[in-house]
Design an enzyme around this catalytic site. Sequence first.
Site, PDB file in Angstrom:
ATOM      1  N   VAL A  96       0.653  -1.716  -0.032  1.00  0.00           N
ATOM      2  CA  VAL A  96      -0.356  -0.087  -0.295  1.00  0.00           C
ATOM      3  C   VAL A  96       1.323   1.262  -0.064  1.00  0.00           C
ATOM      4  CG1 VAL A  96      -1.927   1.326   1.403  1.00  0.00           C
ATOM      5  CG2 VAL A  96      -1.874  -1.115   0.727  1.00  0.00           C
TER       6      VAL A  96
ATOM      7  N   VAL B 127       2.328   1.870  -3.531  1.00  0.00           N
ATOM      8  CA  VAL B 127       1.007   2.094  -4.073  1.00  0.00           C
ATOM      9  C   VAL B 127       0.648   3.992  -4.272  1.00  0.00           C
ATOM     10  CG1 VAL B 127      -0.804   2.362  -5.067  1.00  0.00           C
ATOM     11  CG2 VAL B 127      -0.213   0.410  -4.484  1.00  0.00           C
ATOM     12  N   HIS B 128       0.797   4.119  -2.403  1.00  0.00           N
ATOM     13  CA  HIS B 128       1.375   5.581  -1.741  1.00  0.00           C
ATOM     14  C   HIS B 128       2.132   6.646  -3.047  1.00  0.00           C
ATOM     15  CE1 HIS B 128      -0.132   9.041   0.497  1.00  0.00           C
ATOM     16  NE2 HIS B 128       0.900   8.978   0.961  1.00  0.00           N
ATOM     17  N   VAL B 129       2.820   6.189  -2.710  1.00  0.00           N
ATOM     18  CA  VAL B 129       4.139   6.913  -2.434  1.00  0.00           C
ATOM     19  C   VAL B 129       4.258   7.170  -5.230  1.00  0.00           C
ATOM     20  CG1 VAL B 129       6.797   6.755  -3.208  1.00  0.00           C
ATOM     21  CG2 VAL B 129       5.930   6.319  -0.987  1.00  0.00           C
TER      22      VAL B 129
END
Length: 236
Positions: free
Chosen positions: A184, A187-189
Amino acid sequence: MSADTPRVPDDIQPGDDVHPGRPVVVNRYNLGARINHWITAVSLVLLALSGLAMFHPSLFFLTALFGGGQMTRTLHPWIGVVLFFSFAGLFIRFWKANLWKSEDNTWLRRARDVLAGNEDKLPELGKYNAGQKFVFWGMSILIILLIASGIVVWDQYFFEFTTIEQKRIAILVHAAMAVFAICVWIVHVYAAIWVRGTIGAMTRGKVSGGWAWRHHRKWLRELVARKPGAGKSAAP
């Protein structure tokens, strides 16, 4: 709040504001939110590195970053405590802004346009889109599971409160949740890098009016409607 006082939209937070000019500047995150975010981010990275160092012998070399194996084992749970309380601060700040809205369903159905960058075909969004909300709620659940399973195997303080079988299950849960949390986080970065201006929002706290109009138009309209002199028809 009196009946005549307009209700503040869920996604408007302290410090959010619009500054007219050339260019228009929009306050997105205040200093407290930015510090809170970066403490959480650094804690998560340190936890990932120290956890991976203890996960497999081939990654043991990572313990050198923390002063050796024993120090890594000592620091890892305490960093987890910092992460838990830091993320709790983020949760208190942002949970209302991450409540699911009808436009989020439309955003998901038009995922191809999201990936293609066809912003004009997407619905007007509040402060966060559906992808950001998935990250927020996903990390909320994962961090709760990580701290709970981590306490079970933190033998220095909690050995006598759990059985060996419970510890074995907790280790499996902890490792699995850690892998999901790392995914997660990646994906966020990636999303933050992909959408230009996002990282600047969390470092400087500001975005351009054009950025807000393109990516979070509903939120921008709400902010403008709250400015002194805005027409009643624009009020939320």
